[in-house]
Design a protein around this motif. Structure first.
Motif, PDB file in Angstrom:
ATOM      1  N   VAL A   1      36.020  34.682  50.725  1.00 39.76           N
ATOM      2  CA  VAL A   1      36.400  33.291  50.999  1.00 39.76           C
ATOM      3  C   VAL A   1      37.928  33.201  50.992  1.00 39.76           C
ATOM      4  CG1 VAL A   1      36.145  30.908  50.235  1.00 39.76           C
ATOM      5  CG2 VAL A   1      34.276  32.526  49.882  1.00 39.76           C
ATOM      6  N   SER A   2      38.479  32.659  52.075  1.00 34.04           N
ATOM      7  CA  SER A   2      39.934  32.572  52.158  1.00 34.04           C
ATOM      8  C   SER A   2      40.348  31.541  53.197  1.00 34.04           C
ATOM      9  CB  SER A   2      40.502  33.948  52.542  1.00 34.04           C
ATOM     10  OG  SER A   2      41.875  33.871  52.794  1.00 34.04           O
ATOM     11  N   GLN A   3      41.251  30.657  52.842  1.00 28.44           N
ATOM     12  CA  GLN A   3      41.778  29.712  53.819  1.00 28.44           C
ATOM     13  C   GLN A   3      42.579  30.472  54.866  1.00 28.44           C
ATOM     14  OE1 GLN A   3      44.171  27.561  56.089  1.00 28.44           O
ATOM     15  NE2 GLN A   3      45.333  28.534  54.453  1.00 28.44           N
ATOM     16  N   SER A   4      43.582  31.221  54.409  1.00 30.08           N
ATOM     17  CA  SER A   4      44.506  31.879  55.343  1.00 30.08           C
ATOM     18  C   SER A   4      43.866  33.065  56.049  1.00 30.08           C
ATOM     19  CB  SER A   4      45.730  32.378  54.582  1.00 30.08           C
ATOM     20  OG  SER A   4      45.318  33.342  53.615  1.00 30.08           O
ATOM     21  N   GLY A   5      42.940  33.716  55.372  1.00 26.44           N
ATOM     22  CA  GLY A   5      42.366  34.950  55.909  1.00 26.44           C
ATOM     23  C   GLY A   5      43.329  36.130  55.834  1.00 26.44           C
ATOM     24  N   GLU A   6      44.451  35.935  55.107  1.00 30.17           N
ATOM     25  CA  GLU A   6      45.447  37.014  55.010  1.00 30.17           C
ATOM     26  C   GLU A   6      45.720  37.411  53.566  1.00 30.17           C
ATOM     27  OE1 GLU A   6      46.368  38.572  57.504  1.00 30.17           O
ATOM     28  OE2 GLU A   6      46.244  37.235  59.225  1.00 30.17           O
ATOM     29  N   THR A   7      45.070  36.802  52.604  1.00 24.28           N
ATOM     30  CA  THR A   7      45.369  37.085  51.196  1.00 24.28           C
ATOM     31  C   THR A   7      45.154  38.577  50.911  1.00 24.28           C
ATOM     32  OG1 THR A   7      44.794  34.852  50.630  1.00 24.28           O
ATOM     33  CG2 THR A   7      44.743  36.434  48.836  1.00 24.28           C
ATOM     34  N   ALA A   8      46.224  39.224  50.420  1.00 24.02           N
ATOM     35  CA  ALA A   8      46.220  40.687  50.319  1.00 24.02           C
ATOM     36  C   ALA A   8      45.061  41.206  49.471  1.00 24.02           C
ATOM     37  CB  ALA A   8      47.547  41.167  49.756  1.00 24.02           C
TER      38      ALA A   8
ATOM     39  N   ALA B   1      49.266  23.637  48.269  1.00 23.62           N
ATOM     40  CA  ALA B   1      48.069  23.456  47.430  1.00 23.62           C
ATOM     41  C   ALA B   1      46.873  23.145  48.334  1.00 23.62           C
ATOM     42  CB  ALA B   1      48.297  22.317  46.454  1.00 23.62           C
ATOM     43  N   SER B   2      45.849  23.933  48.189  1.00 20.19           N
ATOM     44  CA  SER B   2      44.688  23.807  49.067  1.00 20.19           C
ATOM     45  C   SER B   2      43.843  22.592  48.686  1.00 20.19           C
ATOM     46  CB  SER B   2      43.859  25.083  48.919  1.00 20.19           C
ATOM     47  OG  SER B   2      42.943  25.170  49.962  1.00 20.19           O
ATOM     48  N   THR B   3      43.534  21.745  49.661  1.00 19.96           N
ATOM     49  CA  THR B   3      42.690  20.568  49.401  1.00 19.96           C
ATOM     50  C   THR B   3      41.526  20.535  50.386  1.00 19.96           C
ATOM     51  OG1 THR B   3      44.221  19.253  50.745  1.00 19.96           O
ATOM     52  CG2 THR B   3      44.471  19.126  48.355  1.00 19.96           C
TER      53      THR B   3
ATOM     54  N   LYS C   1      48.459  21.984  37.595  1.00 19.06           N
ATOM     55  CA  LYS C   1      49.562  22.862  37.183  1.00 19.06           C
ATOM     56  C   LYS C   1      50.427  23.268  38.362  1.00 19.06           C
ATOM     57  CE  LYS C   1      46.138  26.187  35.796  1.00 19.06           C
ATOM     58  NZ  LYS C   1      45.504  26.793  34.685  1.00 19.06           N
ATOM     59  N   GLU C   2      49.831  23.544  39.505  1.00 20.71           N
ATOM     60  CA  GLU C   2      50.677  24.052  40.592  1.00 20.71           C
ATOM     61  C   GLU C   2      51.566  22.978  41.209  1.00 20.71           C
ATOM     62  OE1 GLU C   2      47.077  24.413  43.866  1.00 20.71           O
ATOM     63  OE2 GLU C   2      48.854  25.625  44.169  1.00 20.71           O
ATOM     64  N   LEU C   3      51.154  21.709  41.097  1.00 20.00           N
ATOM     65  CA  LEU C   3      51.964  20.651  41.718  1.00 20.00           C
ATOM     66  C   LEU C   3      52.900  19.961  40.739  1.00 20.00           C
ATOM     67  CD1 LEU C   3      49.201  19.173  43.955  1.00 20.00           C
ATOM     68  CD2 LEU C   3      51.288  20.215  44.754  1.00 20.00           C
TER      69      LEU C   3
HETATM   70  C1  F6R Z   1      45.823  26.742  45.276  1.00 22.26           C
HETATM   71  C2  F6R Z   1      45.831  27.648  46.404  1.00 22.26           C
HETATM   72  C3  F6R Z   1      45.698  29.094  46.143  1.00 22.26           C
HETATM   73  C4  F6R Z   1      44.877  29.770  47.244  1.00 22.26           C
HETATM   74  C5  F6R Z   1      44.840  31.292  47.029  1.00 22.26           C
HETATM   75  C6  F6R Z   1      43.976  31.986  48.052  1.00 22.26           C
HETATM   76  O1  F6R Z   1      45.925  25.412  45.686  1.00 22.26           O
HETATM   77  O2  F6R Z   1      45.955  27.227  47.529  1.00 22.26           O
HETATM   78  O3  F6R Z   1      45.168  29.352  44.886  1.00 22.26           O
HETATM   79  O4  F6R Z   1      43.584  29.260  47.211  1.00 22.26           O
HETATM   80  O5  F6R Z   1      46.150  31.785  47.108  1.00 22.26           O
HETATM   81  O6  F6R Z   1      44.426  31.725  49.342  1.00 22.26           O
HETATM   82  P1  F6R Z   1      43.475  31.917  50.577  1.00 22.26           P
HETATM   83  O7  F6R Z   1      42.429  30.881  50.516  1.00 22.26           O
HETATM   84  O8  F6R Z   1      44.384  31.737  51.767  1.00 22.26           O
HETATM   85  O9  F6R Z   1      42.915  33.302  50.492  1.00 22.26           O
END
Ligand code: F6R
Length: 606
Positions: A343-350, A396-398, A484-486
């Protein structure tokens, strides 16, 4: 993390590089820099902070050169200042780098012994000097091959050379890198998003590969320096417009967009006329899967945790959840009948990408839930379930969180039905509730005034806690992470039932504690846990759902009631006030909401 752009053209490139760097700022924003090649010399300008600072520099405004590289940085080695900003250059070579060189200390020792002088505290500078050293005896291709073989760790690189007026080298190991093709010019970028305003023709480098970018053609090489052929992909040429509209921040806009995120996801997967869920081309038969492992980082990891509760509720599958950075180094028991979901928003998380690569190397079944469908994780997974929430700009992911949990809920429902773990009538009921969810989220969004007042107490406190049980526990974790992050306020998410095993000691007079206690099977238990913190002086913000039954507790500081739906869908509604709490706390403190300190949107280093 960090963003790279390179342009080899017939016309001046500095303005286009600056424009692309602005698009890449979501990858890092503590410093930025540019280097162009003109009349046989490399000109380099770097500045601390945002790309705006770089752009305002008069040298950049007058910068000439038809070939150049640029970088936005998220510091790993060395302070985020202009000296450590990229590019890093020697007399002959200039380099931009994403990733981490793990053997930089050893390499530096060797290079210093050869007379090389270092200016920065970065690991990147060793690459510059190593290429310079290798160029003493080798041609360009061999010097690059030799240099890359000496580097341990991860990198995406963009390199220009003083005496090569028509050449940019790009190289990839671990960190993503793409090549773009334009009319009489070609490009290098850390993702296709950076290149999209210039071209939709893209080639993605694979690990170990490097490329030679000339104005009129591009060549690709494997790690041994042998030429290879690569495909050119044509991406959609539509460029999304990104503006805040009437909102002060992208985050505020993205929170309000959540009903649309949900509508889009439901439209994509729910077949309303047949009361069914369609997951087209799902590559596996249900009897081939008996367990599921969900993997992600940060908010995406919380989505995985949320999904665990749903998969356990709606299916009889065994469910595991893992943080990608832990999973990738553990001695996992890989099983053929497990579906691995990334699961990843960006699809690039290392870390998530590395976990996927590990599963692929073991020939496991891999599925990803991603927002960016051109991303490395989406490209390399066997099956992709897109979130369809549009670009998320706020760090911050929403909306991506609600998008991820929606897709995971839909997958759990469908597998439950197919495996006959879930009865048809119950499935139909849940589908009906699901269709009503976007409107309920819409109604829940109108709680701003109350939350604004409440946020002051959180800002004045030393720390805070977020408690929940069952379906609400992952949401408590997510609420604490957002705060915490914001707002940079210490916040801990905890299972409400765990408080008495230690964390209760933290509670003192006036400490704000968020208790998520919707009217579900855990309600009474959570209310008892709430009493325990109230008894020790906590100021409790109770978040529950509307109900005809009165709340069975006294001495609650504040209560927020979200709309009502089935217990398993309440997490969607409970999330909204927590996102707004974090937003308004940060707003009151005057912090940079869309770009919180020390963070970046895409975490491409481990
Ligand atoms: C928090 C936040 C991060 C991402 C994390 C994974 O608000 O955005 O914790 O969720 O860095 O990122 P993705 O989803 O891109 O793999």
């Amino acid at each position: 993390m960090c963003g790279i752009i390179g342009i080899n053209s017939n016309k001046s490139v500095s303005a286009s590089i600056i424009n692309s760097l602005k698009k890449l700022e979501y990858r890092g924003y503590d410093s930025a820099g540019i280097a162009t090649l003109h009349a046989g010399s490399i000109n380099e300008v770097k500045s601390e902070g945002r790309v705006d600072n770089l752009e305002k520099n008069s040298v950049v405004q007058n910068m000439v050169g038809t070939i150049g590289i640029g970088h936005v940085r998220w510091a790993t080695h060395g302070l985020p200042n202009s000296i450590n900003a990229h590019p890093h250059s020697s007399q002959n070579v200039s380099v931009v780098h994403n990733g981490i060189i793990e053997n930089s200390t050893l390499l530096k020792k060797f290079l210093v012994s050869k007379g090389h002088k270092f200016k920065s505290q970065t690991d990147t500078e060793v690459i510059v000097h190593l290429i310079t050293e290798n160029l003493k005896t080798e041609n360009i291709i061999n010097s690059i091959t030799k240099t890359l073989k000496s580097l341990h760790g991860s990198f995406a690189l963009g390199i220009i050379f003083k005496d090569q007026p028509d050449l940019i080298i790009g190289a990839r190991r671990g960190s993503p890198l793409a090549v773009g093709y334009g009319p009489n010019e070609n490009y290098l970028g850390s993702d296709s998003y950076a290149l999209k305003s210039m071209t939709n023709k893209i080639t993605y480098l694979s690990d170990g590969e490097f490329c030679v970018i000339k104005k009129d053609h591009v060549e690709f090489f494997n790690e041994d320096g042998i030429k290879i052929n690569k495909k050119v992909l044509e991406l959609s040429s539509e460029e999304e417009k990104h503006d805040k509209g009437d909102y002060k921040h992208f985050m505020a806009k993205e929170i309000e967009e959540q009903p649309t995120t949900l509508k889009n996801g439901i439209k994509e997967y729910v077949d309303a006329s047949n009361n069914d869920i369609n997951i087209f081309n799902f590559p596996w038969k249900t009897n081939e899967i008996s367990s599921i492992t969900l993997i992600g980082c940060g908010t995406a990891y919380h989505s995985c945790m949320m999904a665990k509760y749903w998969f356990e509720e709606l299916t009889t599958l065994n469910v595991n959840v893992d943080i990608a950075s832990e999973f990738r180094y553990r001695k996992n028991r890989f099983k053929k009948d497990t579906l691995y979901v990334f699961v990843s928003q960006s699809g690039e998380t290392a870390d998530t990408y590395a976990a996927l690569s590990l599963c692929k190397s073991k020939e496991m079944k891999t599925c990803s839930v991603v927002n960016v469908i051109e991303s490395s994780i989406a490209r390399d997974s066997e099956f992709v379930m897109p979130i369809h929430c549009g670009t998320e700009i706020g760090v911050a992911s929403t909306k991506a969180f609600l998008g991820q949990i929606l897709i995971l809920y839909i997958l759990a429902l469908k597998l439950g039905l197919l495996r006959k773990d879930l009865k048809r009538e119950l499935f139909n009921k849940k589908l009906k509730d699901l269709k009503e969810l976007p409107d309920l989220v819409q109604q829940t969004l109108s709680i701003d005034n109350k939350i604004q007042t409440i946020s002051k107490t959180f800002n004045d406190a030393k720390g805070s806690m977020f408690l929940g049980r069952g379906f609400s526990y992952p949401i408590a974790l997510e609420g604490a992470l957002k705060l915490k992050e914001l707002s940079y306020i210490h916040a801990e998410g905890y299972p409400a039932g765990e408080m008495k095993h230690g964390p209760l000691a933290l509670i003192e007079e006036g400490m704000p504690v968020v208790v998520l206690a919707p009217r579900d099977d855990y309600y009474k238990k959570t209310i008892s846990n709430m009493q325990e913190v109230i008894a020790r002086g906590a100021k409790v913000l109770l978040i529950t759902n509307k109900s005809k039954d009165e709340i069975i507790s006294e001495n609650i500081w504040e209560t927020i009631e979200v709309e009502t739906t089935g217990a398993d869908l309440l997490p969607f509604l409970l999330t909204v006030p927590l996102q707004k709490l974090a937003y308004y706390s940060a707003l009151k403190k005057g912090y940079d909401i869309d770009k919180p300190r020390n963070l970046a949107k895409s975490v491409t280093v481990e």
